[in-house]
Design a protein around this motif. Structure first.
Motif, mmCIF file in Angstrom:
data_model
loop_
_atom_site.group_PDB
_atom_site.id
_atom_site.type_symbol
_atom_site.label_atom_id
_atom_site.label_comp_id
_atom_site.label_asym_id
_atom_site.label_seq_id
_atom_site.Cartn_x
_atom_site.Cartn_y
_atom_site.Cartn_z
ATOM 1 N N LYS A 261 48.645 24.725 40.847
ATOM 2 C CA LYS A 261 47.832 25.668 40.079
ATOM 3 C C LYS A 261 46.633 26.150 40.894
ATOM 4 C CE LYS A 261 45.605 26.312 35.641
ATOM 5 N NZ LYS A 261 45.309 25.755 34.330
ATOM 6 N N TYR B 231 59.698 30.785 38.753
ATOM 7 C CA TYR B 231 58.321 30.292 38.726
ATOM 8 C C TYR B 231 57.371 31.366 38.211
ATOM 9 C CZ TYR B 231 53.777 28.689 40.276
ATOM 10 O OH TYR B 231 52.460 28.341 40.317
ATOM 11 N N THR C 217 57.914 32.155 34.445
ATOM 12 C CA THR C 217 57.367 31.068 33.626
ATOM 13 C C THR C 217 55.848 31.114 33.615
ATOM 14 O OG1 THR C 217 59.292 29.701 34.140
ATOM 15 C CG2 THR C 217 57.336 28.574 33.289
ATOM 16 N N LYS C 218 55.251 31.377 34.759
ATOM 17 C CA LYS C 218 53.797 31.492 34.851
ATOM 18 C C LYS C 218 53.293 32.632 33.968
ATOM 19 C CE LYS C 218 50.245 32.581 38.216
ATOM 20 N NZ LYS C 218 50.007 32.975 39.591
ATOM 21 N N SER C 219 53.994 33.749 33.987
ATOM 22 C CA SER C 219 53.628 34.887 33.160
ATOM 23 C C SER C 219 53.747 34.553 31.674
ATOM 24 C CB SER C 219 54.526 36.078 33.505
ATOM 25 O OG SER C 219 54.243 37.178 32.683
ATOM 26 N N LEU C 220 54.786 33.829 31.311
ATOM 27 C CA LEU C 220 54.979 33.419 29.911
ATOM 28 C C LEU C 220 53.816 32.560 29.426
ATOM 29 C CD1 LEU C 220 56.719 33.076 27.333
ATOM 30 C CD2 LEU C 220 57.812 31.145 28.488
ATOM 31 N N TYR C 221 53.379 31.624 30.235
ATOM 32 C CA TYR C 221 52.294 30.724 29.846
ATOM 33 C C TYR C 221 50.945 31.434 29.751
ATOM 34 C CZ TYR C 221 54.984 26.454 29.802
ATOM 35 O OH TYR C 221 55.876 25.471 29.478
ATOM 36 N N ARG C 222 50.796 32.557 30.452
ATOM 37 C CA ARG C 222 49.534 33.298 30.392
ATOM 38 C C ARG C 222 49.414 34.169 29.143
ATOM 39 N NH1 ARG C 222 48.896 36.596 35.505
ATOM 40 N NH2 ARG C 222 50.681 35.570 36.379
ATOM 41 N N GLN C 223 50.519 34.447 28.459
ATOM 42 C CA GLN C 223 50.495 35.311 27.281
ATOM 43 C C GLN C 223 50.190 34.506 26.027
ATOM 44 O OE1 GLN C 223 50.648 38.609 27.653
ATOM 45 N NE2 GLN C 223 50.846 38.161 29.840
#
Length: 82
Positions: A5, A66, A69-75
């Motif tokens: 991260k 990756y 998934t990172k984009s999903l967690y930011r929304q």
């Protein structure tokens, strides 16, 4: 100890370099296929079960997974992600 991260803050994360390298691997592998010399592809010849093209595509899938998934967690919601 530095975490993933922490390394992945901003755009200074070398994903562009990894994607470029993967693309070059695919193009390099295809040169052997186009010339009818696929059995002489260096990585395939060296280890026998994967070639540079297949490895390049796998790298693309790993990076894409990756980043998605990172984009999903930011929304805040699944709807805003979609």
């Amino acid at each position: 100890m530095i975490t993933i991260k922490q390394l992945d803050q901003g755009r200074n994360n070398n994903f562009d370099l990894l994607r470029f390298t993967a693309a070059v691997m695919v193009i390099f592998s295809h040169t052997y296929l186009v010339n009818g010399q696929f059995s002489n592809e260096p990585l395939q010849k060296l280890i026998g079960f994967i070639d540079f093209g297949a490895l390049g595509v796998k790298i693309f899938f790993i990076i894409s997974g990756y980043l998605i998934t990172k984009s999903l967690y930011r929304q805040p919601t699944l709807g805003s992600f979609v």
